[in-house]
Motif scaffolding. Structure first.
Motif, PDB file in Angstrom:
ATOM      1  N   LYS A   1       0.866  -1.175   0.000  1.00  0.00           N
ATOM      2  CA  LYS A   1       0.000   0.000   0.000  1.00  0.00           C
ATOM      3  C   LYS A   1       0.898   1.220   0.000  1.00  0.00           C
ATOM      4  O   LYS A   1       2.026   1.182   0.493  1.00  0.00           O
TER       5      LYS A   1
ATOM      6  N   TYR B   1      -1.515  -4.046  -4.685  1.00  0.00           N
ATOM      7  CA  TYR B   1      -1.075  -2.763  -4.143  1.00  0.00           C
ATOM      8  C   TYR B   1      -2.244  -1.788  -4.162  1.00  0.00           C
ATOM      9  O   TYR B   1      -2.893  -1.617  -5.183  1.00  0.00           O
ATOM     10  N   SER B   2      -2.486  -1.148  -3.034  1.00  0.00           N
ATOM     11  CA  SER B   2      -3.535  -0.130  -2.946  1.00  0.00           C
ATOM     12  C   SER B   2      -2.888   1.248  -2.944  1.00  0.00           C
ATOM     13  O   SER B   2      -2.145   1.576  -2.006  1.00  0.00           O
TER      14      SER B   2
ATOM     15  N   ASP C   1      -3.287   4.198  -1.860  1.00  0.00           N
ATOM     16  CA  ASP C   1      -4.088   5.015  -0.949  1.00  0.00           C
ATOM     17  C   ASP C   1      -3.330   6.212  -0.380  1.00  0.00           C
ATOM     18  O   ASP C   1      -3.855   6.927   0.481  1.00  0.00           O
TER      19      ASP C   1
END
Length: 364
Positions: A48, A75-76, A78
């Motif tokens: 992330k 994978y984020s 954010d």
């Protein structure tokens, strides 16, 4: 030598990834290790973090998963702050961050996915200019200096035909319209790099410290993530914002005055910023946290350096092997060139590739 001052431009490439399960078959094959031939890797990595380098991330994930079909990477994007928090809590095995961990964030035992006696490593793997993007009808060539930029984003310059902007852009058809300045709403490494530039280059105007969260003292329109800022600038009129250059699309990109010269957000000009960086003292030999000088001459001063946040020693050796292989690919010549072709960042120098390989090979 890199013992203190970096002697060659670091054209670096990012360590975090977006998972695209339907990777294109025509992407270049990626090595499974930093050394070359693919091996029978299997497993899953979860990460992330920073949203700024999604173009490069798309390229890397497609190539790596094509070469290693037994591996899945999720994978984020954010934001850097979310990535750092997730890495510390153990929710992910690695993170992408547009700044290195600070001294107070470092330390053995602070990262749940790492072995109890392990610290984190900050590996700078992507450098890219941050473009000041704008959309103003009739204005195709905008020039700004540090003080004027700071006053715009601090809400002290509110119209496009302000004398300070006009003086930098003689002959430009600047409207009397109100400026809409767009900033990130999330905890963002892009914001931290942008505000670091304002704090260093325009301290008389920007009286706030650099930070990943936009200061409450200054107004503007907020949007989440790089895509949110780009979208807000694109969909509005008389707008201005900041974003990774690779995602600016067709929006205008301001030239920034440094000394008596103006520089656009090119990879080559941004690489000179990293050339003027120093290595943060007090870290382990394998940690590459950098301190940037935003005021040096002959460079584009607004760039982000993105880091892979990984463990020196993972609690799970199988995770360590996957991280070494994936981050090793990113930092390899093949990975650098693949990202450069898509994202426009500068390639990692051979010297820095070797130094990062030493750090990556030390992961266990």
């Amino acid at each position: 030598m890199f013992s203190k001052k970096l002697a060659a431009p670091l054209a670096l490439v990012a360590a975090s990834v977006i998972a695209f399960s339907g990777c294109a078959a025509n992407e270049a094959a990626a090595p499974a290790t930093s050394g070359g031939a693919a091996s029978g890797l299997n497993g899953r990595l979860t990460g992330k973090g920073a949203s700024s380098m999604s173009v490069a991330q798309t390229t890397w994930i497609a190539a790596f998963q094509t070469a290693n079909p037994g591996v899945t990477i999720n994978y984020s994007p954010d934001g850097s702050g979310a990535g750092r928090e997730a890495f510390a809590s153990g929710a992910v095995q690695y993170a992408g961050s547009d700044r290195a961990l600070k001294d107070e964030e470092m330390g053995a035992g602070k990262f749940a996915v790492c072995a109890p006696d392990s610290n984190a490593l900050n590996l700078p793997v992507y450098v890219s200019p941050i473009a000041i993007i704008y959309k103003v009808n009739g204005v195709t060539d905008l020039k700004l200096d540090a003080d004027t930029t700071a006053k715009i984003f601090a809400g002290k310059i509110t119209t496009w035909n302000d004398p300070a902007i006009a003086a930098l852009n003689p002959g430009a058809n600047l409207p009397s319209a109100t400026i809409t300045a767009v900033h990130r709403s999330d905890d963002s490494g892009t914001t931290e790099n942008f505000t670091d530039y304002l704090a260093q280059a325009a301290p008389s105007v920007w009286n706030q410290k650099s930070a990943g969260i936009w200061p409450d003292a200054f107004p503007g329109e907020a949007a989440k993530g790089t895509a949110g800022v780009v979208g807000a600038v694109q969909s509005g009129n008389n707008t201005i914002g900041y974003a990774d250059e690779s995602q600016a699309g067709s929006l205008g990109k301001a030239q920034i005055k440094v000394g008596n010269e103006f520089f656009g957000p090119t990879a080559e000009a941004a690489a000179k910023l990293v050339n003027n960086a120093t290595k943060v003292s007090g870290r382990s030999a394998n940690d590459w946290a950098l301190k940037l000088d935003r005021t040096a001459q002959g460079q584009y001063p607004i760039a982000l350096v993105s880091y892979a946040l990984v463990c020196e020693h993972y609690a799970d050796s199988s995770v360590a092997n996957l991280v070494k292989s994936y981050v090793g690919y990113i930092a390899s010549d093949a990975g650098q060139k693949a990202a450069q072709a898509k994202a426009g960042n500068a390639p990692l120098s051979a010297d820095m590739q070797a130094k990062l390989k030493t750090s990556i090979d030390s992961i266990k």
